[in-house]
Design a protein around this motif. Structure first.
Motif, PDB file in Angstrom:
ATOM      1  N   PRO A   1       0.829  -1.211   0.000  1.00  0.00           N
ATOM      2  CA  PRO A   1       0.000   0.000   0.000  1.00  0.00           C
ATOM      3  C   PRO A   1       0.863   1.261   0.000  1.00  0.00           C
ATOM      4  N   VAL A   2       0.391   2.298  -0.631  1.00  0.00           N
ATOM      5  CA  VAL A   2       1.036   3.602  -0.613  1.00  0.00           C
ATOM      6  C   VAL A   2       0.328   4.447   0.440  1.00  0.00           C
ATOM      7  N   VAL A   3       1.081   4.908   1.434  1.00  0.00           N
ATOM      8  CA  VAL A   3       0.518   5.736   2.496  1.00  0.00           C
ATOM      9  C   VAL A   3       0.809   7.200   2.181  1.00  0.00           C
ATOM     10  N   ARG A   4      -0.240   7.978   2.028  1.00  0.00           N
ATOM     11  CA  ARG A   4      -0.076   9.411   1.831  1.00  0.00           C
ATOM     12  C   ARG A   4      -0.086  10.083   3.201  1.00  0.00           C
ATOM     13  N   VAL A   5       1.093  10.506   3.651  1.00  0.00           N
ATOM     14  CA  VAL A   5       1.252  11.027   5.011  1.00  0.00           C
ATOM     15  C   VAL A   5       0.619  12.407   5.120  1.00  0.00           C
ATOM     16  N   ASN A   6      -0.234  12.579   6.138  1.00  0.00           N
ATOM     17  CA  ASN A   6      -0.849  13.881   6.380  1.00  0.00           C
ATOM     18  C   ASN A   6      -0.576  14.434   7.772  1.00  0.00           C
ATOM     19  N   GLN A   7       0.123  13.647   8.609  1.00  0.00           N
ATOM     20  CA  GLN A   7       0.470  14.141   9.944  1.00  0.00           C
ATOM     21  C   GLN A   7       1.695  13.396  10.454  1.00  0.00           C
ATOM     22  N   LYS A   8       2.629  14.136  11.046  1.00  0.00           N
ATOM     23  CA  LYS A   8       3.822  13.538  11.650  1.00  0.00           C
ATOM     24  C   LYS A   8       3.976  14.070  13.073  1.00  0.00           C
ATOM     25  N   GLU A   9       4.489  13.195  13.955  1.00  0.00           N
ATOM     26  CA  GLU A   9       4.684  13.605  15.346  1.00  0.00           C
ATOM     27  C   GLU A   9       5.793  12.789  15.981  1.00  0.00           C
ATOM     28  N   SER A  10       6.536  13.421  16.871  1.00  0.00           N
ATOM     29  CA  SER A  10       7.554  12.713  17.654  1.00  0.00           C
ATOM     30  C   SER A  10       7.172  12.763  19.128  1.00  0.00           C
ATOM     31  N   ARG A  11       7.399  11.664  19.841  1.00  0.00           N
ATOM     32  CA  ARG A  11       7.093  11.583  21.268  1.00  0.00           C
ATOM     33  C   ARG A  11       8.257  10.947  22.015  1.00  0.00           C
ATOM     34  N   LEU A  12       8.329  11.207  23.307  1.00  0.00           N
ATOM     35  CA  LEU A  12       9.351  10.602  24.154  1.00  0.00           C
ATOM     36  C   LEU A  12       8.972   9.165  24.468  1.00  0.00           C
ATOM     37  N   GLY A  13       9.923   8.248  24.295  1.00  0.00           N
ATOM     38  CA  GLY A  13       9.650   6.845  24.548  1.00  0.00           C
ATOM     39  C   GLY A  13      10.665   6.207  25.480  1.00  0.00           C
ATOM     40  N   GLY A  14      10.365   4.977  25.908  1.00  0.00           N
ATOM     41  CA  GLY A  14      11.264   4.248  26.799  1.00  0.00           C
ATOM     42  C   GLY A  14      11.439   4.963  28.123  1.00  0.00           C
ATOM     43  N   ALA A  15      12.699   5.040  28.582  1.00  0.00           N
ATOM     44  CA  ALA A  15      12.987   5.704  29.855  1.00  0.00           C
ATOM     45  C   ALA A  15      12.578   7.176  29.823  1.00  0.00           C
ATOM     46  N   ALA A  16      12.618   7.787  28.636  1.00  0.00           N
ATOM     47  CA  ALA A  16      12.201   9.190  28.518  1.00  0.00           C
ATOM     48  C   ALA A  16      10.711   9.336  28.804  1.00  0.00           C
ATOM     49  N   ASN A  17       9.916   8.334  28.436  1.00  0.00           N
ATOM     50  CA  ASN A  17       8.482   8.374  28.742  1.00  0.00           C
ATOM     51  C   ASN A  17       8.225   8.173  30.230  1.00  0.00           C
ATOM     52  N   VAL A  18       9.026   7.333  30.874  1.00  0.00           N
ATOM     53  CA  VAL A  18       8.912   7.199  32.340  1.00  0.00           C
ATOM     54  C   VAL A  18       9.195   8.542  33.004  1.00  0.00           C
ATOM     55  N   ALA A  19      10.271   9.199  32.557  1.00  0.00           N
ATOM     56  CA  ALA A  19      10.618  10.510  33.100  1.00  0.00           C
ATOM     57  C   ALA A  19       9.495  11.515  32.865  1.00  0.00           C
ATOM     58  N   LEU A  20       8.887  11.467  31.676  1.00  0.00           N
ATOM     59  CA  LEU A  20       7.799  12.396  31.359  1.00  0.00           C
ATOM     60  C   LEU A  20       6.582  12.133  32.230  1.00  0.00           C
ATOM     61  N   ASN A  21       6.277  10.865  32.504  1.00  0.00           N
ATOM     62  CA  ASN A  21       5.165  10.544  33.409  1.00  0.00           C
ATOM     63  C   ASN A  21       5.407  11.129  34.799  1.00  0.00           C
TER      64      ASN A  21
END
Length: 337
Positions: free
Chosen positions: A51-71
């Motif tokens: 399938p060809v995905v036509r991207v209409n939104q991009k986002e970056s989030r903190l994950g792993g240990a960085a998400n624990v810190a963010l919580n």
């Protein structure tokens, strides 16, 4: 049982939330950058049957240990992250996101030998189509390891945080010597320790205070089958873990089956908070953050388990990796307890 316990100990929910702001927390482990590409699919590629995905939104989030810190930060704590990123564009993005979230990066090291761990998810119609992982999982080299240990122990000695949380994703930061040195130092100066373990280092966290595996990690880490989930079989798991690592508190997450806790004086199997589940990604990060902070303030394992169980359910209602909302969590606690 829980309401009685709350009444007996006069635990005030709003007071605990106020005390979150006084906590100083260091999160040690594998940080990640989670990238999301949302789009639509309306044709198949002429180059290949995909399938060809036509991207209409991009986002970056903190994950792993960085998400624990963010919580932890979302709940009001003062938080520092101790980890290793690459000297690359994703590392710059991750570092900026941590700074913008108000998380200390004094212990965030750049490596010339590994990229920033990045997970890119392609999503269409709320369905994840593919995930691309950019990572190196080899352990830190000796030079990086010694620098990491020296700077972290010095920081702990000077700042004396209340709590150190290990978030292990088997990406190479948490190697045996680092784990041993930090836990020993925390014990010497009276810092509470908690860990969300993974398979490679499962039995490495000797004498940690809170040990929070999930059922899959228990089966792999101990090499056992737990076919029947009841208080007897789960207490046996707690005893086996105690023999291996000599920890204080077991907090075992069981997905749709709930959560089990024990601290050698009391324990229970509690049901999951039934919710509309959208995505379980990052739920374990939220559980360890909430559990460790609540335990540090109350020393009450029942309250720790109930609160973290609810928090894990709340973040499962959201798509992708998201931290707990302080306002939503407070409101839910007030309604339920």
């Amino acid at each position: 049982m829980y309401q009685t316990l709350m009444a007996e100990k006069e635990i005030d929910i709003e007071e605990i939330f106020d005390q979150f702001e006084d906590l100083r927390v260091v999160v040690v482990g594998d940080v990640m950058l989670d990238k999301y590409f949302w789009g639509t699919v309306d044709r198949i590629s002429p180059e290949a049957p995909v399938p060809v995905v036509r991207v209409n939104q991009k986002e970056s989030r903190l994950g792993g240990a960085a998400n624990v810190a963010l919580n932890c930060k979302q709940l009001g704590a003062q938080v520092t992250i101790a980890s290793v990123i690459g000297n690359d564009a994703d590392g710059i993005v991750l570092k900026d996101m941590l700074k913008n979230a108000g998380i200390g990066i004094e212990l965030l090291h750049e490596s010339e030998h590994r990229p920033t761990t990045t997970k890119s998810r392609i999503i269409s119609r709320n369905q994840q189509m593919i995930r691309l992982d950019e990572e190196v999982t080899e352990e830190l080299n000796i030079k990086e390891e010694h620098h990491f240990i020296d700077t972290t122990l010095r920081f702990l000695q000077i700042e004396k945080p209340h709590l150190v949380i290990f978030e292990d994703y088997n990406k190479g930061v948490l190697k045996q010597n680092i784990i041993d040195k930090i836990i020993a130092h925390c014990k010497n100066i009276g810092i509470t320790t908690a860990v969300d373990p993974k398979f490679a280092n499962f039995l490495s966290y000797k004498e940690v205070d809170i040990f929070k595996p999930n059922l899959k990690e228990i089966k792999e880490g101990l090499g056992i089958d737990v076919d029947v989930l009841n208080e007897k079989t789960l207490f046996d798991v707690h005893l086996r873990l105690s023999e291996e690592i000599n920890h204080k508190v077991t907090l075992l997450t069981l997905s749709e089956h709930g959560m089990y806790y024990h601290d050698n004086t009391q324990g229970a199997l509690i049901p999951t908070m039934v919710r509309s589940v959208s995505d379980v990604s990052g739920a374990g990060d939220t559980v360890i953050a909430v559990a460790a902070m609540v335990y540090e303030l109350t020393r009450d394992v029942a309250v720790m388990a109930q609160w973290s169980n609810l928090a894990g359910g709340l973040v499962c209602e959201e798509a992708g990796v998201v931290p707990i909302s302080r306002e939503v969590f407070l409101k839910e606690l007030q309604q339920k307890f």
